[in-house]
Design a protein around this motif. Structure first.
Motif, PDB file in Angstrom:
ATOM      1  N   GLU A  95       0.823  -1.202   0.000  1.00 54.69           N
ATOM      2  CA  GLU A  95       0.000   0.000   0.000  1.00 54.69           C
ATOM      3  C   GLU A  95       0.859   1.253   0.000  1.00 54.69           C
ATOM      4  OE1 GLU A  95      -2.283  -0.627   3.493  1.00 54.69           O
ATOM      5  OE2 GLU A  95      -3.807  -1.847   2.489  1.00 54.69           O
ATOM      6  N   PHE A  96       1.972   1.187   0.715  1.00 51.29           N
ATOM      7  CA  PHE A  96       2.872   2.328   0.782  1.00 51.29           C
ATOM      8  C   PHE A  96       3.436   2.684  -0.586  1.00 51.29           C
ATOM      9  CE2 PHE A  96       7.340   3.726   1.416  1.00 51.29           C
ATOM     10  CZ  PHE A  96       7.074   4.968   1.959  1.00 51.29           C
ATOM     11  N   VAL A  97       3.936   1.682  -1.297  1.00 52.42           N
ATOM     12  CA  VAL A  97       4.497   1.918  -2.624  1.00 52.42           C
ATOM     13  C   VAL A  97       3.427   2.452  -3.573  1.00 52.42           C
ATOM     14  CG1 VAL A  97       5.545   0.818  -4.640  1.00 52.42           C
ATOM     15  CG2 VAL A  97       6.305   0.189  -2.342  1.00 52.42           C
ATOM     16  N   SER A  98       2.226   1.879  -3.488  1.00 61.14           N
ATOM     17  CA  SER A  98       1.136   2.329  -4.344  1.00 61.14           C
ATOM     18  C   SER A  98       0.779   3.776  -4.052  1.00 61.14           C
ATOM     19  CB  SER A  98      -0.094   1.433  -4.132  1.00 61.14           C
ATOM     20  OG  SER A  98      -1.188   1.908  -4.873  1.00 61.14           O
ATOM     21  N   MET A  99       0.705   4.114  -2.760  1.00 59.17           N
ATOM     22  CA  MET A  99       0.359   5.468  -2.375  1.00 59.17           C
ATOM     23  C   MET A  99       1.422   6.465  -2.819  1.00 59.17           C
ATOM     24  SD  MET A  99       1.225   7.975  -0.023  1.00 59.17           S
ATOM     25  CE  MET A  99       2.145   7.016   1.166  1.00 59.17           C
ATOM     26  N   LEU A 100       2.694   6.122  -2.613  1.00 64.32           N
ATOM     27  CA  LEU A 100       3.761   7.024  -3.017  1.00 64.32           C
ATOM     28  C   LEU A 100       3.725   7.264  -4.521  1.00 64.32           C
ATOM     29  CD1 LEU A 100       6.890   5.958  -0.945  1.00 64.32           C
ATOM     30  CD2 LEU A 100       5.520   8.017  -0.710  1.00 64.32           C
ATOM     31  N   SER A 101       3.506   6.199  -5.271  1.00 70.15           N
ATOM     32  CA  SER A 101       3.443   6.328  -6.720  1.00 70.15           C
ATOM     33  C   SER A 101       2.337   7.290  -7.133  1.00 70.15           C
ATOM     34  CB  SER A 101       3.203   4.949  -7.349  1.00 70.15           C
ATOM     35  OG  SER A 101       3.029   5.066  -8.739  1.00 70.15           O
ATOM     36  N   HIS A 102       1.201   7.196  -6.430  1.00 74.28           N
ATOM     37  CA  HIS A 102       0.054   8.046  -6.765  1.00 74.28           C
ATOM     38  C   HIS A 102       0.254   9.481  -6.281  1.00 74.28           C
ATOM     39  CE1 HIS A 102      -3.937   9.849  -6.014  1.00 74.28           C
ATOM     40  NE2 HIS A 102      -4.260   9.248  -7.138  1.00 74.28           N
ATOM     41  N   ASP A 103       0.634   9.635  -5.001  1.00 76.01           N
ATOM     42  CA  ASP A 103       0.657  10.957  -4.401  1.00 76.01           C
ATOM     43  C   ASP A 103       1.900  11.769  -4.749  1.00 76.01           C
ATOM     44  OD1 ASP A 103      -1.669  10.136  -3.309  1.00 76.01           O
ATOM     45  OD2 ASP A 103      -1.172  10.632  -1.248  1.00 76.01           O
ATOM     46  N   ILE A 104       2.991  11.097  -5.119  1.00 76.48           N
ATOM     47  CA  ILE A 104       4.187  11.837  -5.523  1.00 76.48           C
ATOM     48  C   ILE A 104       4.080  12.263  -6.989  1.00 76.48           C
ATOM     49  CG2 ILE A 104       6.665  11.540  -6.011  1.00 76.48           C
ATOM     50  CD1 ILE A 104       7.002  10.166  -3.429  1.00 76.48           C
ATOM     51  N   ARG A 105       3.223  11.562  -7.741  1.00 72.20           N
ATOM     52  CA  ARG A 105       3.109  11.882  -9.169  1.00 72.20           C
ATOM     53  C   ARG A 105       2.660  13.327  -9.390  1.00 72.20           C
ATOM     54  NH1 ARG A 105       0.018   7.978 -10.533  1.00 72.20           N
ATOM     55  NH2 ARG A 105       1.719   6.567 -11.045  1.00 72.20           N
ATOM     56  N   SER A 106       1.719  13.801  -8.566  1.00 71.70           N
ATOM     57  CA  SER A 106       1.208  15.161  -8.759  1.00 71.70           C
ATOM     58  C   SER A 106       2.285  16.216  -8.580  1.00 71.70           C
ATOM     59  CB  SER A 106       0.032  15.415  -7.804  1.00 71.70           C
ATOM     60  OG  SER A 106      -0.447  16.727  -7.955  1.00 71.70           O
ATOM     61  N   PRO A 107       3.034  16.236  -7.434  1.00 68.92           N
ATOM     62  CA  PRO A 107       4.102  17.239  -7.337  1.00 68.92           C
ATOM     63  C   PRO A 107       5.221  17.024  -8.353  1.00 68.92           C
ATOM     64  CG  PRO A 107       4.102  15.762  -5.421  1.00 68.92           C
ATOM     65  CD  PRO A 107       2.836  15.510  -6.163  1.00 68.92           C
ATOM     66  N   LEU A 108       5.495  15.770  -8.720  1.00 66.05           N
ATOM     67  CA  LEU A 108       6.510  15.536  -9.743  1.00 66.05           C
ATOM     68  C   LEU A 108       6.086  16.123 -11.091  1.00 66.05           C
ATOM     69  CD1 LEU A 108       7.941  11.934  -9.199  1.00 66.05           C
ATOM     70  CD2 LEU A 108       9.142  14.099  -9.048  1.00 66.05           C
ATOM     71  N   ASN A 109       4.798  15.967 -11.411  1.00 62.94           N
ATOM     72  CA  ASN A 109       4.290  16.562 -12.650  1.00 62.94           C
ATOM     73  C   ASN A 109       4.427  18.073 -12.615  1.00 62.94           C
ATOM     74  OD1 ASN A 109       3.628  14.116 -13.805  1.00 62.94           O
ATOM     75  ND2 ASN A 109       1.506  14.153 -13.120  1.00 62.94           N
ATOM     76  N   THR A 110       4.191  18.663 -11.434  1.00 62.19           N
ATOM     77  CA  THR A 110       4.366  20.106 -11.289  1.00 62.19           C
ATOM     78  C   THR A 110       5.814  20.495 -11.554  1.00 62.19           C
ATOM     79  OG1 THR A 110       2.573  20.249  -9.657  1.00 62.19           O
ATOM     80  CG2 THR A 110       4.186  22.043  -9.680  1.00 62.19           C
ATOM     81  N   ILE A 111       6.747  19.724 -10.979  1.00 57.81           N
ATOM     82  CA  ILE A 111       8.170  20.005 -11.179  1.00 57.81           C
ATOM     83  C   ILE A 111       8.548  19.885 -12.654  1.00 57.81           C
ATOM     84  CG2 ILE A 111      10.500  19.125 -10.715  1.00 57.81           C
ATOM     85  CD1 ILE A 111       9.522  18.357  -7.919  1.00 57.81           C
ATOM     86  N   LEU A 112       8.101  18.812 -13.297  1.00 58.06           N
ATOM     87  CA  LEU A 112       8.444  18.584 -14.703  1.00 58.06           C
ATOM     88  C   LEU A 112       7.857  19.672 -15.604  1.00 58.06           C
ATOM     89  CD1 LEU A 112       7.994  14.705 -14.896  1.00 58.06           C
ATOM     90  CD2 LEU A 112      10.141  15.987 -14.989  1.00 58.06           C
ATOM     91  N   LEU A 113       6.608  20.090 -15.309  1.00 61.99           N
ATOM     92  CA  LEU A 113       5.972  21.128 -16.118  1.00 61.99           C
ATOM     93  C   LEU A 113       6.712  22.454 -15.973  1.00 61.99           C
ATOM     94  CD1 LEU A 113       3.666  22.144 -17.880  1.00 61.99           C
ATOM     95  CD2 LEU A 113       2.310  22.507 -15.808  1.00 61.99           C
TER      96      LEU A 113
END
Length: 395
Positions: free
Chosen positions: A169-187
């Protein structure tokens, strides 16, 4: 921060073009430039053989796309592989937008048409290329550090056999919840890379602020996961100190008002019973009450009140935190304190599902308990009960 002296590697077989660029650089007022010209890609690769991810003899590369031993964009991957941290500005004789876009996509920082180059254009392209490359390298380092932290935290969480499901669950959550700020960084990084020369200083600063905010969100998420892992693995250290609960709660309310003001929410604090100083772990208590107050504000309607009550009763200390928010469905209440679980009526309200799990674990470590009373559309009350540990009397 760009150095005052900039070393340039020019890969250009046309001596007249090379001399013209050298003359442009001599006219620059803002920086001192040192230029080394080679005619072949192979010679450039030899000069760059000592480059690594930490240092290189050159600050930027000017690359002609027509060379005796290389044609078109085929030079780019070879140069990037040899000098991954050095920005590359491509030089060409043709004004081809598709070629320019492809060059940037493959890793070049900028693209210049030779007949359009003048002193100002050349200096700006070199300066922006170095700035963009530095930004991207900083982001890459941050992402690498975050990956290491995720691996470390995950390793901590899976030491015990009963945490195997938690790991998934931890890995799944990190993958989901880190994606949003990472997308912000990449954009934001992409805009700085591809349109940096067109952006005002204010807009650039806004993009940097977005990047910093996204990194802060990811760090907070990892810190919460780390705390939960320490509690579950029995490695959470408790430090009991003498604490004035009234002063402590007043400070929590002041902190909570900073986030409540945007929603025009008022936090009301009251005390009943005979106040007394107690022995408590201030850090754990801050996690417990700070999390509950933050949630009460987050899930409250604008222009409502959050009530925070401190009660001294017999040999216990009781905290009541009551909001007038969306409430929690009955079927969700039994699972609220499970890691990553969120009620089905939270909608788009952001959250990780870790907060209440942390509260529960911290309370267990502190010898306390928590109950919830909630009704959808009416509000929620959390009650925290802690044993009263008085300070020893000095005789």
């Amino acid at each position: 921060m760009i150095a005052s002296s900039i070393k340039i590697l020019l890969i250009e077989d046309n001596l007249a073009e090379a001399r013209l660029l050298q003359e442009f650089l001599k006219q620059a007022q803002s920086h001192e430039f040192t230029l080394l010209n080679v005619k072949r890609l192979g010679d450039a690769l030899s000069l760059l053989s000592n480059c690594n991810e930490i240092s290189c003899d050159f600050d930027v590369i000017l690359l002609d796309l027509t060379l005796p031993d290389s044609e078109g964009l085929t030079s780019l991957p070879l140069l990037i592989s040899q000098a991954p941290t050095v920005p590359i500005v491509v030089l060409t004789n043709t004004n081809d937008d598709e070629l320019a876009i492809e060059a940037v996509r493959q890793g070049a920082q900028d693209y210049l048409v030779k007949r359009q180059v003048n002193v100002e254009v050349l200096i700006r392209a070199l300066r922006y290329a170095i700035e963009r490359k530095h930004t991207l390298e900083s982001l890459r380092a941050v992402n690498h550090a975050l990956e290491i932290r995720v691996e470390e935290r995950t390793a901590e969480l899976v030491k015990a056999q009963e945490l195997n499901q938690f790991k998934s669950e931890f890995v799944s959550m990190l993958s989901h919840d880190i994606r949003s700020p990472l997308n912000t960084i990449l954009l934001a990084a992409g805009l700085l890379q591809n349109s940096g020369d067109k952006l005002s200083t204010e807009k650039k600063l806004n993009h940097y602020k977005l990047i910093r905010s996204a990194i802060k969100n990811m760090t907070q998420l990892l810190d919460e996961a780390s705390l939960l892992g320490k509690v579950d693995s029995g490695r959470l250290e408790r430090e009991f100190t003498l604490l004035n609960l009234q002063d402590f709660c007043h400070q929590l309310v002041e902190d909570a008002q900073l986030i409540a003001v945007d929603k025009r929410i008022t936090v009301v604090f009251t005390t009943t019973g005979q106040p007394t100083e107690i022995l408590s772990d201030e850090n754990l208590l801050r996690h417990i009450l700070g999390n509950l107050l933050s949630n009460a504000i987050k899930y409250s309607h604008p222009d409502s009140i959050v009530y925070f009550e401190l009660r001294f009763k017999n040999q216990t200390v009781i905290f009541n935190i009551k909001d007038e928010g969306i409430g929690i469905p009955l079927e969700d209440q039994k699972q609220l304190f499970q890691p990553f679980y969120r009620a089905n009526n939270v909608g788009s309200i952001p959250g990780t599902g870790l907060g209440l799990a942390i509260v529960k674990k911290c309370l267990e470590a502190h010898g306390g308990e928590i109950t919830v009373n909630s009704e959808v559309g009416v509000g929620t009350t959390f009650t925290v009960t802690l044993p009263l540990i008085n300070a020893p009397k000095i005789t």
